[in-house]
Design a protein around this motif. Structure first.
Motif, PDB file in Angstrom:
ATOM      1  N   LEU A 108       0.819  -1.204   0.000  1.00 35.47           N
ATOM      2  CA  LEU A 108       0.000   0.000   0.000  1.00 35.47           C
ATOM      3  C   LEU A 108       0.858   1.262   0.000  1.00 35.47           C
ATOM      4  CD1 LEU A 108      -3.082  -0.709   2.278  1.00 35.47           C
ATOM      5  CD2 LEU A 108      -3.058  -0.104  -0.128  1.00 35.47           C
ATOM      6  N   ALA A 109       1.989   1.217   0.665  1.00 35.14           N
ATOM      7  CA  ALA A 109       2.890   2.378   0.653  1.00 35.14           C
ATOM      8  C   ALA A 109       3.369   2.654  -0.770  1.00 35.14           C
ATOM      9  CB  ALA A 109       4.078   2.129   1.577  1.00 35.14           C
ATOM     10  N   ILE A 110       3.695   1.608  -1.499  1.00 32.79           N
ATOM     11  CA  ILE A 110       4.136   1.773  -2.891  1.00 32.79           C
ATOM     12  C   ILE A 110       2.993   2.315  -3.743  1.00 32.79           C
ATOM     13  CG2 ILE A 110       4.937   0.520  -4.938  1.00 32.79           C
ATOM     14  CD1 ILE A 110       6.328  -1.433  -2.944  1.00 32.79           C
ATOM     15  N   LEU A 111       1.798   1.761  -3.578  1.00 33.05           N
ATOM     16  CA  LEU A 111       0.658   2.200  -4.379  1.00 33.05           C
ATOM     17  C   LEU A 111       0.254   3.636  -4.069  1.00 33.05           C
ATOM     18  CD1 LEU A 111      -1.536  -1.038  -4.285  1.00 33.05           C
ATOM     19  CD2 LEU A 111      -0.051  -0.227  -6.134  1.00 33.05           C
ATOM     20  N   ILE A 112       0.308   4.007  -2.800  1.00 37.77           N
ATOM     21  CA  ILE A 112      -0.026   5.388  -2.422  1.00 37.77           C
ATOM     22  C   ILE A 112       1.027   6.355  -2.970  1.00 37.77           C
ATOM     23  CG2 ILE A 112      -0.214   6.967  -0.449  1.00 37.77           C
ATOM     24  CD1 ILE A 112      -1.611   4.647   1.048  1.00 37.77           C
TER      25      ILE A 112
ATOM     26  N   LEU B 140       2.804   5.900  -5.723  1.00 33.98           N
ATOM     27  CA  LEU B 140       2.547   6.020  -7.156  1.00 33.98           C
ATOM     28  C   LEU B 140       1.317   6.880  -7.430  1.00 33.98           C
ATOM     29  CD1 LEU B 140       3.234   2.503  -8.719  1.00 33.98           C
ATOM     30  CD2 LEU B 140       4.329   4.660  -9.302  1.00 33.98           C
ATOM     31  N   LEU B 141       0.279   6.737  -6.617  1.00 32.18           N
ATOM     32  CA  LEU B 141      -0.920   7.548  -6.787  1.00 32.18           C
ATOM     33  C   LEU B 141      -0.608   9.025  -6.570  1.00 32.18           C
ATOM     34  CD1 LEU B 141      -3.995   7.725  -7.222  1.00 32.18           C
ATOM     35  CD2 LEU B 141      -4.232   7.482  -4.739  1.00 32.18           C
ATOM     36  N   GLY B 142       0.121   9.329  -5.516  1.00 32.11           N
ATOM     37  CA  GLY B 142       0.504  10.713  -5.242  1.00 32.11           C
ATOM     38  C   GLY B 142       1.333  11.308  -6.358  1.00 32.11           C
ATOM     39  N   LEU B 143       2.259  10.516  -6.879  1.00 32.89           N
ATOM     40  CA  LEU B 143       3.089  10.987  -7.987  1.00 32.89           C
ATOM     41  C   LEU B 143       2.240  11.233  -9.230  1.00 32.89           C
ATOM     42  CD1 LEU B 143       5.958  11.543  -9.067  1.00 32.89           C
ATOM     43  CD2 LEU B 143       6.087   9.105  -9.645  1.00 32.89           C
TER      44      LEU B 143
END
Length: 130
Positions: A42-46, A48-51
């Motif tokens: 989830l940290a990776i996905l969040i 990527l979403l923020g970026l």
């Protein structure tokens, strides 16, 4: 009396190669491992979403990162962990509501079914990622 119990020598087997876990124990351990993988994923996905939401250039960067071979493997792993965790969660919910008997035989069958369903969902995730 308590001292006698503590001094009692019991055989200890620490050779993990000789220990064979039942499939229900493996399913339980993998359910916990998949939960940890989802937490980290989830940290990776969040990130990527923020970026991707930061700007048009950020979106292009996120797309380039997601198109990387190693990132695709990571995304596939996160999706597979999520699939296993959901399937295992439904297995536990069905047992809690009494829809599946709570004995060793049904535990073995449902663990095998959850592995098969997860394998199918994992192949689907692989198709979606690539």
């Amino acid at each position: 009396m308590v001292g006698n119990i503590l001094k009692h020598k019991r055989p200890v087997n620490l050779d993990l190669k000789t220990i064979h876990f039942p499939i229900t124990a493996i399913a339980s351990i993998l359910h916990r491992v998949s939960g940890v993988m989802i937490f980290v994923g989830l940290a990776i996905l969040i990130w990527l979403l923020g970026l991707s939401l930061s700007s048009v250039a950020g979106f292009a960067s996120a797309m380039a990162i997601a198109d990387n071979f190693f990132m695709k493997i990571i995304l596939w792993g996160i999706l597979t962990a999520f699939a296993y965790h959901v399937v295992g969660g439904f297995r536990h919910i069905f047992m809690d509501f009494g829809l599946i008997k709570e004995n060793f035989e049904s535990g073995q069958k449902t663990a095998k079914i959850s592995f098969i369903v997860t394998a199918a969902l994992s192949v689907l995730a692989l198709i979606l990622v690539w």
